[in-house]
Design an enzyme around this catalytic site. Structure first.
Site: not given
Length: 878
Positions: A53, A56, A121, A124, A556, A770, A774
């Site tokens: 709910c 929670c 080894c 590594c 624009d 764009d 702007d």
């Protein structure tokens, strides 16, 4: 680069855009999650298990916020995800996961086994292990040097197999190709989906068990209560079954039927309720567990003979069964709310064909690297973002941009991963792969936006925080009141206790914080997903909600209403001087004369990089006009260009260039003014210092711009054009688009001030743009809307992004927002109305003996109703 246009008509900064810069702009426009100010912060989305709910979700959020270094933590109950922004220097993802687990919930983890080659080894193995643990989202990583395998547990979505392979390679080791292909089959999204599916399957099993035992118990109890067992016992109705010898047997049979339901079906409610109380809060599970336990415990006391009265074993069983039905249906419905995201994820093909060392091979998507040449055959999906290097085709981009018409793709054009190659074969160079592709970033943005909280949810959150304690208090008061009322008139205290207990249980069970918690996030999830399907991205829930209130849309001009690139209309864009002989030859006819003018102009401009010059060259190419060699090319900044063609001086430029060269325009000045009145940029062509023609170039109106303006007006939105262009050109474009209000000659620095002036009139203003210039206006507006093909900084400042750049997406976004907000209000109304109406009814005892059962059914219905109402919005056309 030369500058051919007059000063007053100088193009905007974002107007010249080569194919590569346009590609970079298009493919990076969705990288919205990071900014310069956020380099020290990280964000992770944790899939949460165990929430039942809204309380929670609040508990998980509080637990995460208690961690040092957590800046924000938002938990969405509907999507079951926690979005956490934190300082990695103070807290790690592992610590965040442990904090969630300490709160009594869990985080979905995916597991993968990767074989490692190149280790020599134990050091590594340690190096590989450290490299993996440094990845965000990796919970645990162990590397076995002997078996040469890495075992990794990680958070789906925060890290992926491709990230692990890259980290291993960076550390100086590798993963074999075959094993990478095998590992790639386990997607992080699949791991989370499997966890959700397992959770739903568990609820289904408990539901089946609950119904299998609760329904017989209910039928048996009803048969006794309505005297259907009298014939078996042979007693009269007035004698009553409860006093017959069969009564004890029926009671114990009901006990045996209710016990599996109480233990198996009810266990999650007990567990989650205990965890909730342990964290200092109370959730819905506390109410359910308490209500069913009271009914079961009281009935057990009656069955063993410690007191007399009616048993409510069937009530306890049916309460749990009905609520489990509701939770199961709710979980399935919530899963459908995220279908849009899953459909986006499925757009990515599992493999792709690449060309390496002259050999074609099929490889998993995770193996593609930047620079690979990828082959897309007809009917196949584009695997990753890239640039076409060979081939020609039409690509259906509707699943990304919302545009239904396929786009032609030629060498130099950008392609987006996940789109469908409809016709010819394409070869393209991969430019963005993995989590950097446009599709991956769209998915991340939508997921983050779905997890954010809308302002309208604030009231529901405040109510949910005190809801369960308030219901517990109401139930206690109900019990006390009925003890006093019934005790004064009842023949025994036992009867008074039974009536008070039944009504108190009905109050506990009928209260539903789930409906309140689901009202907003389910609608938001549907809205965000629907928006992604039509090419509209909302940055967060607040943007989705605010879009519904837009009064004024400020548009624009260049790049928003228009294509953002000049074009020469053929043949109306050429006004030639009648009778002017070119190259010593009189024109045979008007069209031949125009073609000769276009040939000279394009030949002179072929060395120019200015957008107006390139537009003339493109017009010549479109008409099949061959270009002639040009010598002694000269560009005069702010005026135009001059070149020698076949020993003739050809000049193209504005009136200042003509005046500088001593060209007498005669009657051409009127033609220049007439073209400018149409909103066109004019250039004069002279040959050997004699005027030959006037060229009128225009930034053409975008397809559908007029439709978008008309649709906005029908929605009651006032449309205003805001541009830096001169008033004459602006009014001409506005007339074509159907816009009545024009604000022209506005400097970039003044655009935000004009938006603010509209806001001071009490209007909710949306700014659509764009370009880089702007960005301030987008940030100032109540809703900043960026065109998807525009500049990154504009999109970063915006609240909404129209991916495909089609302005018709704007009215669709407003319609979508209004429907979602209306759906949220409907959900909240019914959730509040349900509780305000039914809790007093339950407390008043109007449900009588079967109140708890009816209450459980009503509670289950309320959550399912709210989620179904949200899902209904998904099916509505825009």
């Amino acid at each position: 680069a030369s500058a051919l246009s007059p000063v007053a008509h100088s193009p905007r900064a974002n107007l010249p855009m080569s194919s590569k810069s346009r590609l970079a702009c298009t493919l990076t426009c969705f990288d919205l999650s990071m900014s310069a100010s956020s380099t020290a912060q990280q964000q992770i989305d944790l899939p949460i298990l165990g929430m039942t709910c809204a309380n929670c979700a609040n508990t998980v959020a509080r637990a995460l916020k208690r961690s040092a270094g957590v800046e924000t933590a938002e938990v969405n109950f509907a999507s079951e995800r926690a979005s956490v922004r934190f300082d990695p220097a103070q807290v790690t993802p592992v610590q965040l996961i442990e904090q969630v687990r300490r709160a009594g919930y869990d985080v979905t983890l995916a597991h993968v086994e990767l074989p490692i080659v190149g280790m020599s080894c134990a050091n590594c193995a340690g190096a590989v292990e450290r490299a993996l643990k440094r990845l965000s989202g990796v919970y645990a990583a162990t590397v076995n040097f002997a078996s040469e395998r890495a075992s990794v547990d990680y958070v789906p979505g925060a890290s992926g197999i491709a990230d692990m392979i890259a980290a291993i390679r960076q550390a100086g080791y590798d993963v074999p190709t075959a094993s990478r292909r095998d590992a790639a089959q386990l997607k992080s999204e699949d791991a989370e989906a499997q966890a959700r599916a397992a959770e739903i399957a568990d609820r289904r099993r408990r539901l089946i068990v609950g119904l299998a035992f609760a329904l017989p118990a209910f039928v048996l109890s009803m048969s006794r209560d309505f005297g259907l067992l009298n014939a078996v016992q042979g007693v009269s109705t007035t004698g009553g079954m409860h006093g017959s010898p069969l009564n004890a047997t029926v009671n114990w049979l009901l006990f045996l039927l209710a016990l599996p339901v109480q233990v198996y079906v009810g266990w999650p409610y007990y567990l989650h309720g205990y965890k909730s109380l342990r964290n200092g809060s109370a959730n819905m599970d506390v109410l359910v567990a308490l209500g069913s336990t009271v009914a079961f415990a009281y009935s057990t006391v009656v069955a063993v003979g410690l007191t007399h009265g009616h048993v409510y074993f069937e009530t306890a069983a049916v309460i749990l069964a009905l609520i489990t039905v509701g939770k199961y249906l709710e979980a399935r419905a919530k899963g459908r709310a995220g279908d849009a995201i899953r459909r986006l994820v499925q757009l990515q093909p599992p493999t792709a064909r690449i060309l390496r060392d002259g050999v074609e091979r099929d490889v998993p998507l995770e193996e593609i690297v930047v620079g690979d040449v990828v082959i897309a055959r007809p009917g196949e999906r584009i695997a990753v973002d890239g640039v076409v290097i060979a081939g020609h085709s039409a690509v259906d981009e509707s699943m990304i941009t919302g545009e239904s018409i396929p786009r032609d793709k030629r060498p130099g054009d950008a392609v987006i991963g996940g789109t469908l190659n409809a016709q010819g074969a394409l070869r393209y160079e991969a430019t963005r792969v993995g989590r950097d592709t446009a599709l991956a970033q769209i998915i991340r943005l939508v997921e983050q936006a779905q997890g954010s909280k809308a302002p309208i949810q604030a009231l529901a959150d405040r109510v949910s925080a005190v809801f369960v304690p308030a219901v517990l208090l109401i139930a206690l008061c109900t019990f006390a009141a009925w003890m006093m009322i019934a005790g004064a008139s009842a023949a025994s205290l036992e009867a008074a206790f039974e009536r008070a207990m039944v009504n108190a249980v009905a109050v506990l069970v009928i209260a539903c914080p789930c409906a309140l918690g689901l009202a907003t996030p389910t609608a938001i999830m549907v809205g965000m997903g629907k928006g992604a399907e039509i090419g509209v991205l909302f940055k967060n829930s607040a943007a989705l909600e605010r879009t519904a209130d837009i009064d004024v849309a400020v548009l624009d001009k260049t790049g928003t209403l228009t294509e953002g690139r000049p074009a020469l209309d053929w043949p109306s864009g050429i006004v030639e001087v009648k009778g002017m002989a070119l190259n010593g030859m009189p024109p045979a006819d008007a069209e031949a004369h125009r073609r000769a003018i276009l040939q000279l102009a394009a030949s002179a401009e072929q060395s120019s990089e200015h957008p107006l010059g390139r537009a003339i060259v493109q017009a010549a190419e479109a008409q099949g006009v061959p270009l002639l060699p040009a010598e002694r090319f000269t560009a005069t900044p702010g005026r135009g260009v001059t070149a020698y063609i076949n020993h003739h001086q050809v000049s193209i430029g504005n009136e200042k260039l003509m005046h500088l060269q001593g060209v007498v325009l005669d009657g051409l000045t009127e033609q220049v003014r007439a073209l400018q009145a149409e909103g066109k940029t004019t250039m004069i062509v002279s040959v050997d210092n004699r005027p030959a023609a006037v060229l009128g170039l225009a930034d053409p109106l975008k397809l559908g711009a007029g439709e978008a303006v008309s649709a906005l007006k029908r929605l009651g939105v006032r449309v205003v054009m805001l541009t830096g262009d001169n008033a004459r050109s602006a009014r001409a474009i506005a007339a074509q688009a159907g816009i009545d209000e024009v604000l022209a000659d506005v400097l970039p620095s003044d655009k935000a001030a004009h938006v603010a002036a509209l806001q001071q009139q009490g209007k909710v203003v949306a700014m659509v743009g764009d370009g880089i210039n702007d960005a301030p206006a987008l940030a100032q507006a109540d809703v900043g809307i960026a065109i998807g093909a525009g500049a990154d900084v504009a999109i970063e400042a915006a609240d909404v992004t129209l991916i495909g750049g089609d302005l018709r997406q704007l009215p669709r976004a407003i319609v979508l927002s209004r429907r979602i907000v209306r759906g949220i209000r409907q959900n909240l109304f019914w959730a509040f109305f349900y509780n305000v109406l039914l809790i007093p009814i339950a407390a008043a005892g109007l449900f009588a003996q079967y109140g708890p059962i009816l209450a459980a059914g009503a509670m289950a219905f309320s959550s399912v109703f709210v989620v179904s109402n949200s899902l209904r919005l998904r099916r509505q056309a825009l």
